[in-house]
Design a protein around this motif. Structure first.
Motif, PDB file in Angstrom:
ATOM      1  N   LYS A 113      -4.472   1.324   7.064  1.00 11.70           N
ATOM      2  CA  LYS A 113      -3.227   1.233   6.173  1.00 11.70           C
ATOM      3  C   LYS A 113      -3.327   0.150   5.341  1.00 11.70           C
ATOM      4  O   LYS A 113      -4.158  -0.634   5.514  1.00 11.70           O
ATOM      5  CB  LYS A 113      -1.868   1.270   7.107  1.00 11.70           C
ATOM      6  CG  LYS A 113      -1.576   2.451   7.752  1.00 11.70           C
ATOM      7  CD  LYS A 113      -0.264   2.383   8.251  1.00 11.70           C
ATOM      8  CE  LYS A 113       0.027   3.716   8.991  1.00 11.70           C
ATOM      9  NZ  LYS A 113       1.275   3.895   9.697  1.00 11.70           N
ATOM     10  N   GLY A 114      -2.355  -0.160   4.476  1.00 14.48           N
ATOM     11  CA  GLY A 114      -2.444  -1.406   3.719  1.00 14.48           C
ATOM     12  C   GLY A 114      -2.312  -2.554   4.281  1.00 14.48           C
ATOM     13  O   GLY A 114      -2.817  -3.518   3.851  1.00 14.48           O
ATOM     14  N   ASN A 115      -1.727  -2.979   5.386  1.00 15.34           N
ATOM     15  CA  ASN A 115      -1.835  -3.785   6.294  1.00 15.34           C
ATOM     16  C   ASN A 115      -2.982  -4.336   7.169  1.00 15.34           C
ATOM     17  O   ASN A 115      -3.048  -4.887   8.082  1.00 15.34           O
ATOM     18  CB  ASN A 115      -0.740  -4.216   6.951  1.00 15.34           C
ATOM     19  CG  ASN A 115      -0.249  -3.091   8.014  1.00 15.34           C
ATOM     20  OD1 ASN A 115      -1.282  -2.157   8.013  1.00 15.34           O
ATOM     21  ND2 ASN A 115       0.805  -3.114   8.972  1.00 15.34           N
ATOM     22  N   ASN A 116      -4.209  -3.462   6.906  1.00 12.24           N
ATOM     23  CA  ASN A 116      -5.345  -3.437   7.733  1.00 12.24           C
ATOM     24  C   ASN A 116      -5.274  -2.956   9.148  1.00 12.24           C
ATOM     25  O   ASN A 116      -6.288  -3.004   9.831  1.00 12.24           O
ATOM     26  CB  ASN A 116      -6.077  -4.818   7.530  1.00 12.24           C
ATOM     27  CG  ASN A 116      -6.850  -4.863   6.347  1.00 12.24           C
ATOM     28  OD1 ASN A 116      -6.982  -3.910   5.906  1.00 12.24           O
ATOM     29  ND2 ASN A 116      -7.115  -5.942   6.037  1.00 12.24           N
ATOM     30  N   ASP A 117      -4.027  -2.051   9.495  1.00 14.23           N
ATOM     31  CA  ASP A 117      -3.969  -1.404  10.768  1.00 14.23           C
ATOM     32  C   ASP A 117      -4.671  -0.244  10.727  1.00 14.23           C
ATOM     33  O   ASP A 117      -4.548   0.558   9.704  1.00 14.23           O
ATOM     34  CB  ASP A 117      -2.613  -1.236  10.902  1.00 14.23           C
ATOM     35  CG  ASP A 117      -1.818  -2.646  11.423  1.00 14.23           C
ATOM     36  OD1 ASP A 117      -2.607  -3.541  11.821  1.00 14.23           O
ATOM     37  OD2 ASP A 117      -0.639  -2.493  11.544  1.00 14.23           O
ATOM     38  N   TRP A 118      -5.365  -0.015  12.004  1.00 22.03           N
ATOM     39  CA  TRP A 118      -6.120   1.545  11.923  1.00 22.03           C
ATOM     40  C   TRP A 118      -5.180   2.510  12.575  1.00 22.03           C
ATOM     41  O   TRP A 118      -4.344   2.045  13.035  1.00 22.03           O
ATOM     42  CB  TRP A 118      -7.133   1.493  13.044  1.00 22.03           C
ATOM     43  CG  TRP A 118      -8.413   0.522  12.360  1.00 22.03           C
ATOM     44  CD1 TRP A 118      -8.565  -0.592  12.818  1.00 22.03           C
ATOM     45  CD2 TRP A 118      -9.606   1.099  11.668  1.00 22.03           C
ATOM     46  NE1 TRP A 118     -10.159  -1.047  12.046  1.00 22.03           N
ATOM     47  CE2 TRP A 118     -10.639   0.198  11.431  1.00 22.03           C
ATOM     48  CE3 TRP A 118      -9.798   2.307  11.063  1.00 22.03           C
ATOM     49  CZ2 TRP A 118     -11.716   0.267  10.675  1.00 22.03           C
ATOM     50  CZ3 TRP A 118     -11.057   2.510  10.380  1.00 22.03           C
ATOM     51  CH2 TRP A 118     -11.799   1.420  10.194  1.00 22.03           C
ATOM     52  N   TYR A 119      -5.284   3.416  11.820  1.00 22.82           N
ATOM     53  CA  TYR A 119      -4.609   4.825  12.339  1.00 22.82           C
ATOM     54  C   TYR A 119      -5.343   5.927  12.224  1.00 22.82           C
ATOM     55  O   TYR A 119      -6.333   5.944  11.283  1.00 22.82           O
ATOM     56  CB  TYR A 119      -3.224   4.942  11.517  1.00 22.82           C
ATOM     57  CG  TYR A 119      -3.096   5.147  10.065  1.00 22.82           C
ATOM     58  CD1 TYR A 119      -2.456   6.529   9.989  1.00 22.82           C
ATOM     59  CD2 TYR A 119      -3.577   4.465   9.147  1.00 22.82           C
ATOM     60  CE1 TYR A 119      -2.717   6.742   8.522  1.00 22.82           C
ATOM     61  CE2 TYR A 119      -3.486   4.906   7.762  1.00 22.82           C
ATOM     62  CZ  TYR A 119      -2.929   6.221   7.494  1.00 22.82           C
ATOM     63  OH  TYR A 119      -3.146   6.346   6.118  1.00 22.82           O
TER      64      TYR A 119
END
Length: 170
Positions: A113-119
């Motif tokens: 995602k935009g905040n570099n969290d994986w999903y």
């Protein structure tokens, strides 16, 4: 002379028994090695492309529009250890009315995602997963079976259809 002959016979018998015991023990050790396989290989490095199962297990799955469509309930691997499929829980509320469906491993991919969290993203909709064939976990067989074949033994020893419980964190 008689004493010498008796001693020789006794010695010969003891040697025969000892060698037979050694052969049996050796055979048993060979069988144990065959059943257990070759000694485990120890790795000195982790492969660069390796990821942990926790990247998927108990993680939410989203459609391409970022709408949650389910949660990974299990990761299935073949006998060689290759991940082949996911069991995805869809629908329901707080676990009630939820359905578990199987999807190929390569149908789900991780992205940032935009905040570099994986999903996890899957090119599917919640409705298509709800309409897919469901599976139940059979604790006795230790495998997932189609929900229309899910059978369990009731208290009176008869077989009846009942939802099999899901696997817990193993």
């Amino acid at each position: 002379m008689r004493r010498l002959a008796s001693t020789a016979i006794l010695l010969a018998l003891m040697t025969t028994v000892a060698s037979a015991q050694t052969a049996q023990t050796g055979d048993r050790n060979d069988q144990n090695r065959t059943q257990a396989g070759s000694p485990a290989q120890i790795m000195t490095n982790i492969p660069n492309d390796a990821v942990t199962v926790t990247h998927w297990y108990k993680q939410n799955v989203y459609d391409p529009n970022d709408s949650k469509i389910g949660e990974i309930m299990d990761v299935l691997v073949d006998r060689s250890g290759k991940a082949t499929a996911f069991i995805v829980g869809v629908g329901g509320f707080l676990g009630a009315g939820e359905k578990d469906v199987a999807v190929p491993f390569d149908a789900v991919h991780a992205t940032k995602k935009g905040n570099n969290d994986w999903y996890l993203v899957m090119n599917s909709s919640k409705d298509s997963l709800k309409n897919a064939k469901g599976f139940k976990y059979d604790r006795n067989a230790m495998t997932w079976i189609p929900e229309d074949q899910a059978r369990t033994t009731t208290g009176n020893g008869t077989s009846g259809t009942a939802p099999a419980p899901r696997p817990s964190n193993r």
